[in-house]
Design a protein around this motif. Structure first.
Motif, PDB file in Angstrom:
ATOM      1  N   GLY A  15      39.223  43.592  26.069  1.00 12.57           N
ATOM      2  CA  GLY A  15      38.428  43.490  26.922  1.00 12.57           C
ATOM      3  C   GLY A  15      37.734  44.597  27.620  1.00 12.57           C
ATOM      4  O   GLY A  15      36.490  44.128  27.541  1.00 12.57           O
ATOM      5  N   MET A  59      43.840  43.036  28.724  1.00  9.17           N
ATOM      6  CA  MET A  59      43.071  43.153  30.148  1.00  9.17           C
ATOM      7  C   MET A  59      43.089  41.376  29.566  1.00  9.17           C
ATOM      8  O   MET A  59      42.914  41.373  28.018  1.00  9.17           O
ATOM      9  CB  MET A  59      41.639  43.516  30.150  1.00  9.17           C
ATOM     10  CG  MET A  59      41.034  42.123  31.145  1.00  9.17           C
ATOM     11  SD  MET A  59      39.276  43.199  31.716  1.00  9.17           S
ATOM     12  CE  MET A  59      39.141  45.124  31.618  1.00  9.17           C
ATOM     13  N   ASP A  60      43.383  40.386  29.985  1.00  9.20           N
ATOM     14  CA  ASP A  60      43.600  38.824  29.276  1.00  9.20           C
ATOM     15  C   ASP A  60      42.435  38.045  29.140  1.00  9.20           C
ATOM     16  O   ASP A  60      40.873  39.076  30.196  1.00  9.20           O
ATOM     17  CB  ASP A  60      44.426  37.905  29.264  1.00  9.20           C
ATOM     18  CG  ASP A  60      44.020  37.881  31.324  1.00  9.20           C
ATOM     19  OD1 ASP A  60      43.205  38.087  31.909  1.00  9.20           O
ATOM     20  OD2 ASP A  60      45.418  36.857  31.618  1.00  9.20           O
ATOM     21  N   ILE A  96      41.262  35.922  31.107  1.00  8.15           N
ATOM     22  CA  ILE A  96      40.405  35.568  32.519  1.00  8.15           C
ATOM     23  C   ILE A  96      39.937  36.297  33.064  1.00  8.15           C
ATOM     24  O   ILE A  96      38.846  35.890  33.457  1.00  8.15           O
ATOM     25  CB  ILE A  96      41.955  34.440  32.769  1.00  8.15           C
ATOM     26  CG1 ILE A  96      42.187  33.319  32.524  1.00  8.15           C
ATOM     27  CG2 ILE A  96      41.698  34.883  34.134  1.00  8.15           C
ATOM     28  CD1 ILE A  96      41.162  32.299  32.476  1.00  8.15           C
ATOM     29  N   GLU A  97      40.620  37.823  32.841  1.00 14.35           N
ATOM     30  CA  GLU A  97      39.677  38.710  33.366  1.00 14.35           C
ATOM     31  C   GLU A  97      38.717  39.003  33.191  1.00 14.35           C
ATOM     32  O   GLU A  97      37.875  39.098  33.889  1.00 14.35           O
ATOM     33  CB  GLU A  97      40.719  39.730  33.248  1.00 14.35           C
ATOM     34  CG  GLU A  97      40.588  40.403  34.383  1.00 14.35           C
ATOM     35  CD  GLU A  97      40.556  40.801  35.813  1.00 14.35           C
ATOM     36  OE1 GLU A  97      39.447  41.450  36.670  1.00 14.35           O
ATOM     37  OE2 GLU A  97      41.538  40.367  36.788  1.00 14.35           O
ATOM     38  N   VAL A  98      38.771  39.291  32.041  1.00 15.71           N
ATOM     39  CA  VAL A  98      36.899  38.865  31.000  1.00 15.71           C
ATOM     40  C   VAL A  98      36.816  38.173  31.589  1.00 15.71           C
ATOM     41  O   VAL A  98      35.575  38.619  31.468  1.00 15.71           O
ATOM     42  CB  VAL A  98      37.460  39.266  29.841  1.00 15.71           C
ATOM     43  CG1 VAL A  98      36.325  39.658  28.829  1.00 15.71           C
ATOM     44  CG2 VAL A  98      38.421  40.071  29.384  1.00 15.71           C
ATOM     45  N   LYS A 110      36.052  36.607  34.681  1.00 16.12           N
ATOM     46  CA  LYS A 110      35.906  36.730  35.716  1.00 16.12           C
ATOM     47  C   LYS A 110      34.675  37.737  36.269  1.00 16.12           C
ATOM     48  O   LYS A 110      33.990  38.348  36.776  1.00 16.12           O
ATOM     49  CB  LYS A 110      37.052  36.828  36.625  1.00 16.12           C
ATOM     50  CG  LYS A 110      37.652  36.046  36.912  1.00 16.12           C
ATOM     51  CD  LYS A 110      39.080  36.832  37.585  1.00 16.12           C
ATOM     52  CE  LYS A 110      40.155  35.476  38.190  1.00 16.12           C
ATOM     53  NZ  LYS A 110      41.603  36.140  38.524  1.00 16.12           N
ATOM     54  N   ARG A 111      34.748  39.099  35.506  1.00 12.53           N
ATOM     55  CA  ARG A 111      33.968  40.139  35.261  1.00 12.53           C
ATOM     56  C   ARG A 111      32.853  39.936  34.453  1.00 12.53           C
ATOM     57  O   ARG A 111      31.498  40.707  35.056  1.00 12.53           O
ATOM     58  CB  ARG A 111      35.047  40.881  34.453  1.00 12.53           C
ATOM     59  CG  ARG A 111      36.026  41.864  35.780  1.00 12.53           C
ATOM     60  CD  ARG A 111      36.770  43.159  34.714  1.00 12.53           C
ATOM     61  NE  ARG A 111      37.776  42.937  34.710  1.00 12.53           N
ATOM     62  CZ  ARG A 111      38.634  44.921  35.684  1.00 12.53           C
ATOM     63  NH1 ARG A 111      38.029  45.747  34.590  1.00 12.53           N
ATOM     64  NH2 ARG A 111      39.834  44.534  36.162  1.00 12.53           N
ATOM     65  N   GLN A 132      30.930  38.043  37.223  1.00 13.66           N
ATOM     66  CA  GLN A 132      30.145  38.831  38.069  1.00 13.66           C
ATOM     67  C   GLN A 132      29.238  39.249  37.296  1.00 13.66           C
ATOM     68  O   GLN A 132      28.145  39.614  38.486  1.00 13.66           O
ATOM     69  CB  GLN A 132      31.546  39.652  38.194  1.00 13.66           C
ATOM     70  CG  GLN A 132      32.475  38.904  39.144  1.00 13.66           C
ATOM     71  CD  GLN A 132      33.957  40.391  39.434  1.00 13.66           C
ATOM     72  OE1 GLN A 132      33.640  41.508  38.896  1.00 13.66           O
ATOM     73  NE2 GLN A 132      34.432  39.594  40.015  1.00 13.66           N
ATOM     74  N   GLN A 151      42.248  27.176  34.226  1.00 11.54           N
ATOM     75  CA  GLN A 151      41.710  28.891  35.641  1.00 11.54           C
ATOM     76  C   GLN A 151      40.445  29.373  34.744  1.00 11.54           C
ATOM     77  O   GLN A 151      39.388  29.204  35.917  1.00 11.54           O
ATOM     78  CB  GLN A 151      42.931  29.903  35.059  1.00 11.54           C
ATOM     79  CG  GLN A 151      44.276  29.452  35.780  1.00 11.54           C
ATOM     80  CD  GLN A 151      45.063  30.999  35.507  1.00 11.54           C
ATOM     81  OE1 GLN A 151      44.517  31.809  35.356  1.00 11.54           O
ATOM     82  NE2 GLN A 151      46.327  30.850  35.728  1.00 11.54           N
ATOM     83  N   HIS A 192      37.266  29.490  36.137  1.00 12.06           N
ATOM     84  CA  HIS A 192      36.057  30.619  36.847  1.00 12.06           C
ATOM     85  C   HIS A 192      34.883  29.912  35.598  1.00 12.06           C
ATOM     86  O   HIS A 192      34.555  31.187  34.923  1.00 12.06           O
ATOM     87  CB  HIS A 192      36.849  31.797  35.647  1.00 12.06           C
ATOM     88  CG  HIS A 192      38.028  32.212  37.151  1.00 12.06           C
ATOM     89  ND1 HIS A 192      37.720  33.003  38.349  1.00 12.06           N
ATOM     90  CD2 HIS A 192      39.819  32.335  37.241  1.00 12.06           C
ATOM     91  CE1 HIS A 192      39.128  32.588  38.758  1.00 12.06           C
ATOM     92  NE2 HIS A 192      39.789  32.262  38.396  1.00 12.06           N
TER      93      HIS A 192
END
Length: 121
Positions: free
Chosen positions: A34, A58-59, A61-63, A65-66, A69, A90, A94
């Motif tokens: 990520g 970092m999974d 989903i977090e990547v 989201k970022r 952003q 999820q 997102h």
């Protein structure tokens, strides 16, 4: 030239996808995690991202989201192992375009990604 960022911790999958999309005329960039992916998104905004859901650190989903952003307009396709329905829900919430279950049909992945890239100006 249109570009695709491929993010997966498995080198074989990165190589396979890179070969397939290079033959389609895309510039492919590869990331194994990520942090690398987010750096590449920040440096050179790809036209599309293929992102693995499960990676060390970092999974996906977090990547996702970022990435959204930084630029909510970059289409992101998720790749996931069979049976991760909670994660796929999820991902959709997102902003993921679509998800592919591993082992995926490479032609379906190619066609979906190329269709989205062709529609981008």
């Amino acid at each position: 030239m249109k570009s695709l960022l491929i993010v997966d911790d498995q080198p074989g999958i990165r190589l396979l996808l890179s070969e397939v999309f290079s033959k389609e005329g895309l510039e492919t960039r590869l990331a194994s995690n990520g942090v690398e992916a987010l750096n590449l998104v920040g440096e050179r905004k790809p036209d599309c991202v293929l992102l693995d859901m499960k990676m060390p650190g970092m999974d996906g989903i977090e990547v996702l989201k970022r990435i959204k952003q930084k630029n909510p307009y970059i289409p992101v396709f998720m790749m996931t192992a069979y049976g991760e329905t909670e994660l796929t829900e999820q991902a959709t919430q997102h902003g993921a375009e679509q998800y592919f279950t591993k082992p995926f049909n490479i032609y379906e992945v190619r066609d979906a990604v190329m269709k989205v890239i062709a529609s981008r100006k």
